[in-house]
Design a protein around this motif. Structure first.
Motif, mmCIF file in Angstrom:
data_model
loop_
_atom_site.group_PDB
_atom_site.id
_atom_site.type_symbol
_atom_site.label_atom_id
_atom_site.label_comp_id
_atom_site.label_asym_id
_atom_site.label_seq_id
_atom_site.Cartn_x
_atom_site.Cartn_y
_atom_site.Cartn_z
ATOM 1 N N HIS A 329 0.818 -1.215 0.000
ATOM 2 C CA HIS A 329 0.000 0.000 0.000
ATOM 3 C C HIS A 329 0.852 1.265 0.000
ATOM 4 C CE1 HIS A 329 -3.567 -2.401 0.759
ATOM 5 N NE2 HIS A 329 -2.979 -2.955 1.797
ATOM 6 N N ASN A 330 0.310 2.297 -0.602
ATOM 7 C CA ASN A 330 0.869 3.633 -0.484
ATOM 8 C C ASN A 330 0.038 4.386 0.546
ATOM 9 O OD1 ASN A 330 2.866 3.359 -2.543
ATOM 10 N ND2 ASN A 330 1.265 3.587 -4.088
ATOM 11 N N TYR A 331 0.636 4.641 1.694
ATOM 12 C CA TYR A 331 -0.131 5.232 2.788
ATOM 13 C C TYR A 331 -0.146 6.762 2.704
ATOM 14 C CZ TYR A 331 0.163 0.545 4.623
ATOM 15 O OH TYR A 331 0.066 -0.817 4.761
ATOM 16 N N HIS A 332 -1.309 7.307 3.005
ATOM 17 C CA HIS A 332 -1.426 8.764 3.055
ATOM 18 C C HIS A 332 -0.777 9.306 4.331
ATOM 19 C CE1 HIS A 332 -4.554 7.575 0.194
ATOM 20 N NE2 HIS A 332 -4.509 8.800 -0.282
ATOM 21 N N GLU A 333 -0.837 8.498 5.403
ATOM 22 C CA GLU A 333 -0.262 8.909 6.686
ATOM 23 C C GLU A 333 0.264 7.668 7.413
ATOM 24 O OE1 GLU A 333 -0.254 12.038 7.899
ATOM 25 O OE2 GLU A 333 -1.736 13.072 6.639
ATOM 26 N N LYS A 334 1.313 7.867 8.242
ATOM 27 C CA LYS A 334 1.793 6.829 9.157
ATOM 28 C C LYS A 334 1.786 7.428 10.556
ATOM 29 C CE LYS A 334 4.666 4.285 5.854
ATOM 30 N NZ LYS A 334 6.012 3.708 5.579
ATOM 31 N N VAL A 335 1.127 6.721 11.489
ATOM 32 C CA VAL A 335 0.942 7.272 12.839
ATOM 33 C C VAL A 335 1.471 6.279 13.874
ATOM 34 C CG1 VAL A 335 -0.736 8.121 14.515
ATOM 35 C CG2 VAL A 335 -1.118 8.513 12.070
ATOM 36 N N MET A 336 2.445 6.698 14.671
ATOM 37 C CA MET A 336 2.947 5.881 15.768
ATOM 38 C C MET A 336 2.177 6.250 17.030
ATOM 39 S SD MET A 336 4.806 3.637 17.282
ATOM 40 C CE MET A 336 6.173 3.164 16.217
ATOM 41 N N ILE A 337 1.590 5.262 17.685
ATOM 42 C CA ILE A 337 0.802 5.534 18.885
ATOM 43 C C ILE A 337 1.421 4.812 20.084
ATOM 44 C CG2 ILE A 337 -1.292 5.826 17.515
ATOM 45 C CD1 ILE A 337 -2.224 3.084 18.524
ATOM 46 N N GLU A 338 1.184 5.358 21.270
ATOM 47 C CA GLU A 338 1.712 4.777 22.502
ATOM 48 C C GLU A 338 0.615 4.137 23.347
ATOM 49 O OE1 GLU A 338 4.899 4.574 23.072
ATOM 50 O OE2 GLU A 338 5.410 5.733 21.278
ATOM 51 N N SER A 339 -0.631 4.446 23.018
ATOM 52 C CA SER A 339 -1.781 3.892 23.736
ATOM 53 C C SER A 339 -3.017 4.117 22.875
ATOM 54 C CB SER A 339 -1.961 4.581 25.098
ATOM 55 O OG SER A 339 -2.307 5.954 24.901
ATOM 56 N N ILE A 340 -4.121 3.515 23.272
ATOM 57 C CA ILE A 340 -5.373 3.714 22.535
ATOM 58 C C ILE A 340 -5.777 5.177 22.589
ATOM 59 C CG2 ILE A 340 -7.822 3.126 22.408
ATOM 60 C CD1 ILE A 340 -5.965 0.862 21.564
ATOM 61 N N GLU A 341 -5.649 5.783 23.767
ATOM 62 C CA GLU A 341 -6.019 7.186 23.926
ATOM 63 C C GLU A 341 -5.147 8.086 23.052
ATOM 64 O OE1 GLU A 341 -5.325 5.059 26.363
ATOM 65 O OE2 GLU A 341 -7.357 4.728 27.117
ATOM 66 N N ASP A 342 -3.861 7.761 23.008
ATOM 67 C CA ASP A 342 -2.938 8.514 22.159
ATOM 68 C C ASP A 342 -3.333 8.362 20.689
ATOM 69 O OD1 ASP A 342 -0.522 10.005 21.560
ATOM 70 O OD2 ASP A 342 0.370 8.102 20.924
ATOM 71 N N GLY A 343 -3.735 7.159 20.330
ATOM 72 C CA GLY A 343 -4.158 6.893 18.957
ATOM 73 C C GLY A 343 -5.380 7.701 18.572
#
Length: 355
Positions: A329-343
């Protein structure tokens, strides 16, 4: 019962409406008069099952129709209905207090729904039957799904096992974001272990009905979903929705290993017979894993070290498999999260760019 015998099949071609016409109506209730088995397999969402014939009675009537005559089949059907007509009437009476109109349907809009529509109309109820029955409903939603996905943007969350995509999806929905939980609709987490802890899979027909309703009754044209392969367990995502997924916005969610393990443990621990289920599925995966890695996984499960077993399965099976899939896939965004709330916080900011 003479009245029932002479009049129940009269006027069967009147008081009909198509499912398309039904969508324009308000304050009605759908009554599925098919057998419990038919209803259990699939129905129109929200319909209540009040069977005209029970499963074994339908077999008996069908056999008489094929081997004897239509009249004999009718006679047996009427005898079967008569036994429960009092209880059926009580149920319809109670339901009529909640809704103005009673809409009956059967498999093809024939004798079963026609008889109930005519009988209860004669008793003063506002009734109609769904023309073409469940079969016509199925044909309509399959065709109409292609129409209602037009203009819809699907934001798809991709990520490895345990990144909390389903939990994030549920929290987003609680916060008013338009979402569709495909795994929830399929009653399967979409992996070899996806059925564990879930009583049973949905049928394909039920999945398609739930998906159609979710898209049809959306509040806006941007919907967040979880990234899936074409199949979720035994369920196939219909072409129109799948094509819309491929054309939508793709976001890669990444998370630390320990967080992923926490989520996996939360999803699977406490499930009855978890050990047996894990060993059963692991046997099916034997040919996909290195022999020593597979043996280590089995040993960890046998000794109750489920978290370490999950780590082993992630490292040796799921992560390599997902890396191949995710790299397509070609992703529009990549997001690193540390918790569900952070996500939730980070993804809501990302969504603003696409909503």
């Amino acid at each position: 019962m003479n009245f029932l015998k002479t009049n129940i099949y009269d006027d069967m071609n009147k008081n009909e409406l198509s499912y398309k016409e039904l969508l324009e109506k308000n304050n009605y209730i759908l009554i599925d008069v098919r057998t419990p088995k038919e209803y259990q397999e699939s129905t129109i969402p929200g319909a209540i099952n009040i069977p005209v014939l029970l499963d074994e009675e339908r077999v008996m009537v069908g056999t008489a129709y094929k081997k004897e005559s239509q009249e004999k089949a009718k006679q047996l059907g009427i005898e079967a209905i008569s036994k429960r007509l009092g209880d059926i009437t009580k149920q319809i009476s109670e339901l009529s207090k909640k809704c103005d109109n009673i809409i009956f349907f059967c498999a093809r809009g024939g004798m079963r729904s026609g008889s109930m529509t005519s009988f209860f109309k004669s008793m003063g109820y506002k009734t109609a039957r769904l023309s073409g029955g469940y079969k016509s409903y199925r044909a309509f939603i399959i065709e109409d799904l292609e129409n209602i996905v037009q203009g819809v943007t699907l934001i798809t969350l991709h990520g490895k096992t345990g990144t909390g995509k389903t939990k994030i999806l549920n929290e987003l929905q609680n916060k008013g974001v338009e979402t569709i939980d495909l795994e929830g609709m399929a009653k399967n987490r979409g992996s070899h272990f996806g059925h564990i802890g879930i009583p049973q899979d949905r049928s394909q027909k039920t999945f398609e009905s739930l998906l159609y309703d979710a898209v049809k009754h959306r509040k806006n044209n941007v919907i967040v979903i979880e990234g899936e392969s074409r199949k979720i367990g035994p369920i196939h995502i219909p072409d129109p929705f799948w094509d819309t997924m491929k054309e939508g916005v793709k976001i890669l969610v990444e998370a630390p290993t320990e967080m992923r393990l926490d989520i996996i443990m939360d999803d699977y621990t406490g499930i009855d017979e978890l050990k047996g289920n894990l060993l059963e599925v692991a046997e099916k995966l034997k040919r996909y894993m290195d022999g020593s890695a597979h043996s280590k996984f089995i040993d960890l499960v046998e000794h109750g070290e489920i978290r370490e077993a999950a780590r082993q399965m992630m490292i040796e099976y799921y992560d390599p498999m997902y890396n191949k899939s995710l790299n397509k896939h070609n992703y529009h965004e990549k997001v690193m999260i540390e918790s569900i709330e952070d996500g939730i916080i980070k993804l809501k900011e990302v969504f603003k760019k696409h909503m």
